[in-house]
Design an enzyme around this catalytic site. Structure first.
Site, PDB file in Angstrom:
ATOM      1  N   ARG A 241      15.509 -29.178  39.365  1.00 46.68           N
ATOM      2  CA  ARG A 241      16.257 -28.215  40.195  1.00 46.68           C
ATOM      3  C   ARG A 241      16.265 -28.640  41.661  1.00 46.68           C
ATOM      4  O   ARG A 241      17.143 -28.273  42.420  1.00 46.68           O
ATOM      5  CB  ARG A 241      15.621 -26.821  40.112  1.00 46.68           C
ATOM      6  CG  ARG A 241      15.728 -26.148  38.749  1.00 46.68           C
ATOM      7  CD  ARG A 241      15.317 -24.682  38.886  1.00 46.68           C
ATOM      8  NE  ARG A 241      14.983 -24.064  37.618  1.00 46.68           N
ATOM      9  CZ  ARG A 241      15.865 -23.499  36.796  1.00 46.68           C
ATOM     10  NH1 ARG A 241      17.144 -23.497  37.092  1.00 46.68           N
ATOM     11  NH2 ARG A 241      15.460 -22.935  35.675  1.00 46.68           N
TER      12      ARG A 241
ATOM     13  N   ASP B 105      25.582 -21.334  39.211  1.00 49.59           N
ATOM     14  CA  ASP B 105      25.528 -22.783  39.399  1.00 49.59           C
ATOM     15  C   ASP B 105      26.635 -23.477  38.606  1.00 49.59           C
ATOM     16  O   ASP B 105      27.295 -24.387  39.085  1.00 49.59           O
ATOM     17  CB  ASP B 105      24.143 -23.334  39.010  1.00 49.59           C
ATOM     18  CG  ASP B 105      23.639 -22.790  37.665  1.00 49.59           C
ATOM     19  OD1 ASP B 105      24.399 -22.088  36.965  1.00 49.59           O
ATOM     20  OD2 ASP B 105      22.479 -23.076  37.310  1.00 49.59           O
TER      21      ASP B 105
ATOM     22  N   GLY C 171      19.134 -20.793  38.621  1.00 45.78           N
ATOM     23  CA  GLY C 171      19.986 -21.920  39.022  1.00 45.78           C
ATOM     24  C   GLY C 171      20.787 -21.709  40.292  1.00 45.78           C
ATOM     25  O   GLY C 171      21.197 -22.672  40.939  1.00 45.78           O
TER      26      GLY C 171
ATOM     27  N   ASP D 292      29.977 -22.876  31.696  1.00 44.46           N
ATOM     28  CA  ASP D 292      30.195 -23.814  30.588  1.00 44.46           C
ATOM     29  C   ASP D 292      30.919 -23.066  29.465  1.00 44.46           C
ATOM     30  O   ASP D 292      32.148 -22.999  29.434  1.00 44.46           O
ATOM     31  CB  ASP D 292      28.835 -24.380  30.159  1.00 44.46           C
ATOM     32  CG  ASP D 292      28.930 -25.381  29.019  1.00 44.46           C
ATOM     33  OD1 ASP D 292      30.040 -25.855  28.737  1.00 44.46           O
ATOM     34  OD2 ASP D 292      27.896 -25.688  28.393  1.00 44.46           O
TER      35      ASP D 292
ATOM     36  N   PHE E 262      25.786 -33.113  30.334  1.00 39.09           N
ATOM     37  CA  PHE E 262      24.673 -32.271  30.746  1.00 39.09           C
ATOM     38  C   PHE E 262      24.195 -32.738  32.123  1.00 39.09           C
ATOM     39  O   PHE E 262      23.782 -33.879  32.287  1.00 39.09           O
ATOM     40  CB  PHE E 262      23.529 -32.313  29.732  1.00 39.09           C
ATOM     41  CG  PHE E 262      22.487 -31.286  30.035  1.00 39.09           C
ATOM     42  CD1 PHE E 262      22.713 -29.953  29.725  1.00 39.09           C
ATOM     43  CD2 PHE E 262      21.306 -31.631  30.689  1.00 39.09           C
ATOM     44  CE1 PHE E 262      21.762 -28.980  30.044  1.00 39.09           C
ATOM     45  CE2 PHE E 262      20.364 -30.667  31.004  1.00 39.09           C
ATOM     46  CZ  PHE E 262      20.596 -29.344  30.685  1.00 39.09           C
ATOM     47  N   VAL E 263      24.319 -31.867  33.105  1.00 40.79           N
ATOM     48  CA  VAL E 263      23.998 -32.235  34.482  1.00 40.79           C
ATOM     49  C   VAL E 263      22.765 -31.481  34.982  1.00 40.79           C
ATOM     50  O   VAL E 263      22.456 -30.395  34.494  1.00 40.79           O
ATOM     51  CB  VAL E 263      25.194 -31.983  35.434  1.00 40.79           C
ATOM     52  CG1 VAL E 263      26.355 -32.898  35.099  1.00 40.79           C
ATOM     53  CG2 VAL E 263      25.654 -30.523  35.404  1.00 40.79           C
TER      54      VAL E 263
END
Ligand code: IMP
Length: 180
Positions: free
Chosen positions: A164, A99, A43, A102, A151-152
């Protein structure tokens, strides 16, 4: 691909502005340090590429591949090292580029590992922070944007290894993962 996005959260221009200001801040903070930047694959790739070109210092870059999702939209809490660093970090000032943070399971696990391996310091630069998702208490030192608990995808972030390559960060329409 774009039709699967419910809302754009961070535009291409906003991402570039974040890289410019964060890059300047990091360059000032690490001026007299022994900096190594560690990117967490996969990511980190677009963010690391744009951010590092805004850090006007000499440093090396290494990569590590970790996973905690295993294909879904929620962290499994079980952090696996899929590919380790190819360089020693003993005595180095490590800046991990992520990236998104969370639950912080990934970052806290990797930070503990790097300290155990003898790093002089370990800090985090993340494009996105979802503080509402925290399971482990941790505040990243460099944060591009705080976002709500959604959720991104895009700009390195995936759902099931896709999206991506979106140039922006957006909220994925729930029907995309609910119909799988
Ligand atoms: P944490 O261990 O829960 O902090 O999650 C860190 C990793 O989970 C990130 O590096 C991402 O790969 C993934 N992740 C967390 N939130 C999202 C999201 O909204 N979209 C895509 N991947 C995410």
């Amino acid at each position: 691909m774009h039709k699967d996005i419910a809302e754009i959260l961070v535009t291409e221009q906003e991402i570039q502005d974040i890289c410019t200001s964060m890059g300047k801040e990091i360059a000032a903070d690490y001026k007299d340090k022994n900096l190594i930047i560690v990117g967490l694959l996969k990511g980190c790739v677009p963010f690391l590429a744009d951010l590092t070109r805004k850090i006007d210092l000499k440093f090396d870059i290494a990569y590590m591949s970790v996973s905690s999702y295993h294909g879904g939209i929620a962290s499994s809490g079980d952090v696996k090292i899929k590919m380790d660093l190819d360089i020693s970090i003993k005595g180095r000032d490590v800046l991990i580029v992520e990236d998104i943070v969370d639950t912080a399971n990934t970052i806290v696990t990797i930070m503990e590992l790097f300290k155990h391996r003898g790093a002089s310091s370990v800090k985090i630069a993340t494009l996105l922070d979802k503080p509402e998702g925290r399971i482990k208490p941790y505040e990243p030192e460099y944060v591009g944007r705080v976002i709500p608990k959604a959720f991104v995808v895009g700009y390195g972030l995936d759902y099931d290894e896709m999206y991506r390559n979106l140039p922006y960060v957006g909220i994925l329409k729930p029907e995309v993962y609910n119909t799988k």
